[in-house]
Design a protein around this motif. Structure first.
Motif, PDB file in Angstrom:
ATOM      1  N   MET A   1     -18.802   0.455 -39.873  1.00 54.85           N
ATOM      2  CA  MET A   1     -17.418   0.710 -40.242  1.00 54.85           C
ATOM      3  C   MET A   1     -16.556  -0.464 -39.801  1.00 54.85           C
ATOM      4  N   SER A   2     -15.766  -0.989 -40.713  1.00 57.07           N
ATOM      5  CA  SER A   2     -14.930  -2.137 -40.352  1.00 57.07           C
ATOM      6  C   SER A   2     -13.815  -1.699 -39.403  1.00 57.07           C
ATOM      7  N   TRP A   3     -13.275  -2.687 -38.677  1.00 55.71           N
ATOM      8  CA  TRP A   3     -12.198  -2.376 -37.730  1.00 55.71           C
ATOM      9  C   TRP A   3     -10.999  -1.761 -38.451  1.00 55.71           C
ATOM     10  N   LEU A   6     -11.754   1.763 -39.216  1.00 55.02           N
ATOM     11  CA  LEU A   6     -11.790   2.528 -37.972  1.00 55.02           C
ATOM     12  C   LEU A   6     -10.387   2.758 -37.430  1.00 55.02           C
ATOM     13  N   SER A   7      -9.564   1.693 -37.426  1.00 52.37           N
ATOM     14  CA  SER A   7      -8.230   1.880 -36.859  1.00 52.37           C
ATOM     15  C   SER A   7      -7.406   2.820 -37.737  1.00 52.37           C
ATOM     16  N   THR A   9      -8.624   5.233 -39.474  1.00 54.20           N
ATOM     17  CA  THR A   9      -9.165   6.564 -39.205  1.00 54.20           C
ATOM     18  C   THR A   9      -8.593   7.137 -37.916  1.00 54.20           C
ATOM     19  N   LEU A  10      -8.553   6.294 -36.874  1.00 55.19           N
ATOM     20  CA  LEU A  10      -8.039   6.763 -35.594  1.00 55.19           C
ATOM     21  C   LEU A  10      -6.561   7.137 -35.702  1.00 55.19           C
ATOM     22  N   VAL A 251     -13.089  10.938 -37.927  1.00 54.21           N
ATOM     23  CA  VAL A 251     -14.161   9.941 -37.833  1.00 54.21           C
ATOM     24  C   VAL A 251     -15.373  10.421 -38.635  1.00 54.21           C
ATOM     25  N   ALA A 254     -14.699   9.969 -42.227  1.00 49.36           N
ATOM     26  CA  ALA A 254     -14.787   8.560 -42.622  1.00 49.36           C
ATOM     27  C   ALA A 254     -16.245   8.139 -42.766  1.00 49.36           C
ATOM     28  N   LEU A 255     -17.082   8.620 -41.854  1.00 48.53           N
ATOM     29  CA  LEU A 255     -18.512   8.296 -41.930  1.00 48.53           C
ATOM     30  C   LEU A 255     -19.126   8.862 -43.203  1.00 48.53           C
ATOM     31  N   GLN A 258     -18.249   6.752 -46.004  1.00 52.57           N
ATOM     32  CA  GLN A 258     -19.043   5.522 -45.963  1.00 52.57           C
ATOM     33  C   GLN A 258     -20.435   5.744 -46.541  1.00 52.57           C
TER      34      GLN A 258
END
Ligand code: ATP
Ligand code: MG
Lengths: 306, 264
Positions: A1-3, A6-7, A9-10, A251, A254-255, A258
């Motif tokens: 997962m790219s930053w 990820l950011s 998503t967070l 998260v 998001a996974l 992906q």
């Protein structure tokens, strides 16, 4: 997962976590499955977006969203306590009515907030915060709300609220009006849910009449995930757990994306998370041990509790 | 202290299941009276206690506590006057909450609940002292959830909670019935001592005729929604279990071979 993913998503997770805290208050603390959530999440988004495009201060708009959610919660609570409508049906009625109300509020099916001032754009003006304004603001918000909810649940009123969800006969015989408690719990819960809705709308820069669909199940999934991963040994831990669960849920989603599933598949994935949690004995024991005990109190069968 | 005037309670009124659970019951309790209530299953004992506590409204009649007419008051408003211990040990406490949380909730029975931290370290010291009175070692388990306690421990805790804030009226509905004999004796002894210490006006429903005669200063017997016997003083002092059964037979028109019906 790219930053970047990820950011993002967070950030989303932290906003949704506020909604999850609201769901926790009804579902766990009050032991009340409140379906108004789907409608009040959208209500918050609708109120905030409408006020913002009309030129109101976004902070004021966010506050108004919270107030709108509180009203929705009170409505559900009154249906249940004063008119003796079952919890499920009261929630469904509010949710259904809110669908029309939300369209009325917005005047159309969606509102764009592109290039308008929001609570997040206000933050990007601060030094060092350009890239992290959303993350920082969401984090600060959820920490403050988590802290207040935690402290509230340990006050005299908070204890009475928790006891209302645990043993109605007991807390009534201690002189507490459980109708008021339920209405109050639903009001705070839906207020938080609408508040989260206004954050999400400002972050994604649009509000949509359908954005709350399935929110209750997402909330339940988050509560369960948090409780299983973090535990519920104390109130502080449980509040931290549901917040963490809200982030973890995003998260996981998001996974799953992906892995190649379509965004439209997400509701199904969420439903499966909840189903797995409900049927797998290990998790079920951990999560429902409290509920089953409450069930035993009310004389329900708990033969299914191994 | 407590005046019950001609109260009637009919369940499922107007249906084929209509049941007159209380049929014009009147009773006057003086302050400090400890009344034991006996009667066969379905006699209306629990209904009488529930009517006083306000679980439901009565169909006719009036109830006064120390001159206040409480007939129309909902249950949570009567809590200012009344403490209760139920037959089912699960009912008196909130299982998912800790011992200390349950206790502080009971300590504010009938008072306004504030937006203030419910338990301070000063409270803990007081609660521990109270728990020591039970002699069950619970003072070391303040932050345990009540769900971890045995039925007897929960019942003892409920009884203690009922007196943390002295009630005008203590209602006990077969509160030892679900306990093993040894624990039951212990809880009963505790009941006797707290009632005596604070001079509580107490109602105690029991199926144990020996307890009914040995504890308290007055005994009433119910049958089919009425009080059919009310004894105190010398009459009660000279009463035996056999005597009670005979009285029950006379008053109810039924002949009892043994005490099974009252004990059942
Ligand atoms: N909620 C209710 N609905 C319908 N009938 C009821 C209800 N509560 C009690 N009754 C009936 O009223 C009558 C009196 O019941 P109550 O519970 O007062 O008896 P009791 O004297 O406490 O008996 P026990 O010794 O078995 O506890 C019974 O016939 C019972 O079936
Ligand atoms: Mg009974």
């Amino acid at each position: 997962m790219s930053w970047q993913i990820l950011s993002g998503t967070l950030e989303q997770g932290l906003m949704y976590a506020v909604m999850v805290v609201g769901v926790y208050l009804t579902f766990r603390v009050l032991n009340y499955a409140d379906l108004s959530v789907d409608g009040s999440f959208t209500l918050g988004a609708a109120i905030a977006a409408t006020l913002i495009v009309s030129g109101y201060n976004p902070w004021l708009a966010t506050g108004a969203a919270f107030a709108g959610g509180v009203m929705a919660g009170i409505f559900t609570g009154v249906l249940h306590t004063k008119f003796k409508i079952t919890p499920l049906l009261s929630g469904i009625l509010t949710m259904t009515a809110l669908y029309s109300i939300n369209l009325r509020v917005m005047g159309k099916a969606n509102i764009s907030l592109l290039n308008t001032r929001t609570i997040f754009t206000d933050f990007t003006k601060l030094p060092f915060l350009e890239d992290y304004s959303v993350m920082v603001l969401s984090l600060v918000t959820v920490i403050i709300i988590g802290f207040f909810v935690y402290r509230f649940l340990l006050t005299e009123v908070g204890l009475a609220l928790r006891a209302t969800g645990d043993n109605e006969l007991m807390i009534q015989s201690q002189g507490v009006n459980i109708e008021i408690m339920k209405i109050m719990g639903l009001a705070i819960s839906n207020g938080l849910v609408a508040f989260a809705g206004s954050y999400v709308a400002q972050n994604q820069q649009f509000a949509d009449a359908g954005m709350g669909i399935g929110m209750i199940i997402a909330g339940l999934a988050s509560v369960i995930i948090g409780e299983v991963l973090i535990g519920t040994s104390s109130i502080g831990r449980t509040v931290a757990a549901v917040i963490f669960g809200g982030v973890m849920y995003r998260v996981i989603i998001a996974l799953v994306l992906q892995m190649g599933l379509k965004p439209t598949d997400l509701k199904m994935v969420t439903a499966f998370i909840v189903i797995i949690a409900l049927v797998s004995p290990g998790i079920k024991n951990k999560v429902f041990s409290l509920r089953d005990r409450a069930g035993a109190v009310k004389g329900e069968s708990h033969a299914d509790n191994p | 202290m407590l005046t019950i005037r001609n109260i009637t309670r009919i369940f499922n009124k107007g249906t084929i299941n209509e049941k007159i659970a209380l049929n014009g019951v009147s009773l006057e309790l003086a302050k400090g009276d400890f009344v034991t209530v006996i009667g066969s299953n379905g006699a209306g004992k629990s209904t009488l206690l529930n009517a006083v506590a306000g679980n439901f409204s009565v169909d006719a009649g009036e109830i006064f506590i120390e001159g206040t007419n409480v007939t129309k008051l909902p249950q949570h408003k009567r809590a200012e006057f009344i403490s209760r211990v139920f037959q089912d040990p699960m009912l008196g406490t909130a299982a998912s909450m800790t011992i200390e949380e349950n206790m502080v909730m009971a300590r504010r029975r009938g008072h306004h609940r504030r937006l203030r931290k419910a338990i301070t370290s000063k409270d803990r010291t007081v609660l521990m002292q109270e728990l020591k009175k039970l002699g069950l070692g619970l003072e070391a388990r303040l932050t345990n959830r009540v769900s971890l306690l045995s039925g007897g421990q929960r019942q003892a805790l409920t009884l203690l909670m009922a007196t943390l804030q002295t009630p005008k009226l203590l209602l006990l509905d077969e509160h030892t019935a679900a306990l093993d004999p040894k624990t039951a004796d212990k809880v009963l002894e505790l009941t006797r001592s707290v009632a005596e210490a604070s001079h509580l006006t107490t109602f105690m429903v029991t199926h144990n005729l020996e307890h009914a005669l040995n504890i308290g200063n007055r005994t009433i017997m119910m049958h089919e929604g009425r009080i059919i016997l009310d004894i105190s003083g010398d009459e009660r002092a000279g009463m035996t279990i056999e005597g009670l059964l005979e009285m029950f037979g006379k008053a109810s028109g039924k002949h009892l071979v043994n005490d099974k019906m009252l004990l059942a």
